[in-house]
Write a protein that holds these residues in place. Structure first.
Motif, short mmCIF file in Angstrom:
data_model
loop_
_atom_site.label_atom_id
_atom_site.label_comp_id
_atom_site.label_asym_id
_atom_site.label_seq_id
_atom_site.Cartn_x
_atom_site.Cartn_y
_atom_site.Cartn_z
N UNK A 37 44.58 27.09 65.56
CA UNK A 37 45.39 27.48 64.39
C UNK A 37 44.54 28.17 63.33
N UNK A 38 43.45 28.75 63.75
CA UNK A 38 42.43 29.16 62.78
C UNK A 38 42.51 30.63 62.40
N UNK A 39 43.55 31.31 62.82
CA UNK A 39 43.72 32.72 62.51
C UNK A 39 45.20 33.07 62.62
N UNK A 44 46.87 44.52 66.91
CA UNK A 44 45.61 44.78 67.60
C UNK A 44 44.44 43.98 67.03
N UNK A 45 44.70 42.75 66.66
CA UNK A 45 43.60 41.94 66.17
C UNK A 45 44.05 40.61 65.63
N UNK A 46 43.16 39.96 64.90
CA UNK A 46 43.46 38.67 64.27
C UNK A 46 42.92 38.71 62.84
N UNK A 47 43.53 37.90 61.98
CA UNK A 47 43.04 37.72 60.62
C UNK A 47 42.73 36.25 60.43
N UNK A 48 41.48 35.96 60.09
CA UNK A 48 41.07 34.57 59.91
C UNK A 48 41.62 34.03 58.60
N UNK A 49 41.81 32.71 58.55
CA UNK A 49 42.34 32.08 57.34
C UNK A 49 41.26 31.22 56.68
N UNK A 50 41.63 30.05 56.19
CA UNK A 50 40.68 29.23 55.44
C UNK A 50 39.75 28.42 56.33
N UNK A 51 39.90 28.53 57.65
CA UNK A 51 39.04 27.77 58.56
C UNK A 51 37.74 28.53 58.85
N UNK A 52 36.64 27.79 58.86
CA UNK A 52 35.32 28.38 59.15
C UNK A 52 34.65 27.57 60.25
N UNK A 53 33.69 28.20 60.91
CA UNK A 53 32.99 27.52 62.00
C UNK A 53 32.73 28.49 63.13
N UNK A 54 33.02 28.07 64.35
CA UNK A 54 32.71 28.91 65.51
C UNK A 54 33.81 28.82 66.55
N UNK A 259 35.38 25.04 67.10
CA UNK A 259 34.78 24.06 66.20
C UNK A 259 34.93 24.61 64.79
N UNK A 260 36.09 24.36 64.20
CA UNK A 260 36.45 24.98 62.93
C UNK A 260 36.81 23.92 61.90
N UNK A 261 36.52 24.22 60.64
CA UNK A 261 36.75 23.28 59.55
C UNK A 261 37.53 23.97 58.43
N UNK A 262 38.50 23.25 57.87
CA UNK A 262 39.26 23.76 56.73
C UNK A 262 38.33 23.77 55.52
N UNK A 263 38.07 24.96 54.98
CA UNK A 263 37.09 25.09 53.90
C UNK A 263 37.56 24.40 52.63
N UNK A 264 38.86 24.33 52.41
CA UNK A 264 39.37 23.62 51.22
C UNK A 264 39.08 22.13 51.32
N UNK A 265 39.26 21.56 52.51
CA UNK A 265 38.99 20.14 52.72
C UNK A 265 37.49 19.87 52.64
N UNK A 266 36.70 20.78 53.22
CA UNK A 266 35.25 20.61 53.20
C UNK A 266 34.71 20.68 51.76
N UNK A 267 35.22 21.62 50.96
CA UNK A 267 34.79 21.74 49.56
C UNK A 267 35.18 20.50 48.76
#
Length: 412
Positions: A37-39, A44-54, A259-267
């Motif tokens: 659910x990370x994008x 012709x592509x994807x847009x990433x959201x608030x999730x970061x990682x790999x 392996x992705x993390x919600x940046x809002x939750x991490x902050x």
């Protein structure tokens, strides 16, 4: 391929000779919504959201890094992300085996993998623990209990054997099954030659265990004790890897590891942990302190849950809400201000604040009442400068919140 949060990645994009192809885009589209659910899908592509990682798709690795400033220094933001994850306990590594890593400047995925390898190497060096397990077998020795039904069925001719149930004391048990499954996963998806030989060596030295289909329920069954607590770090990394792995059930070549993390939750967690670490004596800092604030006639209740509540004894002193975005001198959103107004009112705190990353400032504004007059309630905007040295950043958070904003003079 390296991207930052909220950036797009389109077919044809090339990063140091690595191309994001249409086939990779189709794999992401196949997994979209199925645990990945990370994008968002775009043309012709994807847009990433608030999730970061790999994200690993087959042999393609995409790193999505956080960014709270215009600066796009990849090494800096990777270091910040790993530092934040360590600070909040995602990598709660205390074993001597993890004190220094051979891979220091490589990608986040290699960091995960080597952490796990180090932990398992450490466990092997200490000696794998043994447990009792019930076993049924046709044996030449009589020990335990004879299972007469199966004994008669299988040993009518072989009078010298006994079909028995007994307990074996060995290292074949659930903890080692999970670690073994993780090593097999790493062998399948690892692309780092330096780590491959170590993974192979561990598999040779690891006990042969029965393959196991692992789910979240498998980890729920684990209850560590004083004897097994040394396995905690390795099991936590196993949980991250195994539960975020999405195998390709068609061709078998295009598995996805997310392996992705919600940046809002991490902050939010990072600010909370930093405040706990830096808090003055006599104050308490609590996270996610929920209370009921509404109930329907049918008995259904709604809760209110601020990110962080600061108290002194029974008195609430301040309520804070964290937001991972750079305000760049803009006013906060109306929704954020309304939310803090309600917290202010409900928790009866003298102070309330929204906490952002950015240029170091504390800006305080007043709420008005229905008559258009200042109500006496204030909401501050605390912007904290990002620092790639995590301990220094945590000290900044403590100083800005406790010394510069929540000082004794302002509370009297």
């Amino acid at each position: 391929i390296i991207r930052f949060e909220h950036q797009t990645l389109r077919v044809g994009h090339t990063y140091y000779g690595v191309e994001f192809t249409e086939s990779f885009r189709r794999i992401l589209e196949t997994h979209y919504g199925n645990g990945v659910k990370y994008f968002n899908l775009i043309h012709k592509g994807v847009k990433f959201n608030e999730y970061v990682g790999v994200l690993q798709i087959g042999d393609l690795i995409i790193e999505v890094l956080p960014k709270a400033e215009k600066d796009e220094n990849e090494e800096k933001w990777r270091k910040i992300l790993i530092g934040m994850l360590k600070a909040v306990g995602v990598f709660n590594v205390k074993a001597p085996s993890s004190s220094s890593l051979n891979i220091k400047s490589n990608f986040i995925l290699d960091f995960y993998f080597e952490l796990f390898i180090r932990e398992v190497e450490y466990l092997l060096k200490k000696g794998l623990i043994k447990k009792y397990r019930p076993t049924e077998e046709n044996s030449f020795a009589l020990k335990g209990n004879i299972l007469f039904g199966k004994h008669i069925q299988q040993n009518i001719v072989h009078k010298e054997r006994f079909y028995i149930r007994h307990s074996k004391y060995d290292n074949i048990h659930l903890l080692h099954q999970i670690l073994h499954e993780t090593l097999l996963l790493l062998k399948r998806i690892n692309s780092n030659a330096f780590l491959s030989s170590r993974i192979g060596s561990l598999l040779l030295n690891f006990p042969e265990v029965k393959r196991l289909k692992i789910s979240a329920a498998t980890f729920d069954k684990i209850h560590l004790n004083q004897k097994t607590e040394g396995y905690n770090n390795a099991l936590e990394i196993s949980r991250l890897l195994l539960l975020n792995y999405h195998p390709d059930l068609t061709t078998g070549h295009n598995d996805v590891l997310a392996l992705m993390f919600d940046m809002n939750v991490l902050w939010e967690r990072f600010v909370y942990v930093s405040m706990r670490k830096q808090k003055p004596e006599g104050l308490s800092v609590k996270a996610q302190q929920s209370k009921y604030f509404w109930e329907s006639m049918q008995g259904k209740k709604s809760r209110m849950k601020p990110d962080i509540l600061v108290s002194c004894g029974k008195d609430n002193l301040a309520v804070l809400d964290t937001k991972w975005k750079n305000m760049e001198a803009k006013n906060p959103s109306l929704d954020d201000l309304r939310q803090l107004y309600v917290y202010h009112e409900y928790y009866e705190t003298p102070k309330a604040a929204l906490v952002y990353p950015g240029t170091e400032t504390v800006n305080t504004g007043s709420y008005f009442n229905s008559n258009g007059e200042r109500s006496g309630k204030e909401c501050s905007i605390i912007s904290i400068e990002v620092d790639s040295t995590i301990t220094a950043w945590q000290k900044k958070i403590g100083k800005q919140i406790f010394d510069d904003w929540l000082n004794e003079e302002s509370l009297t």
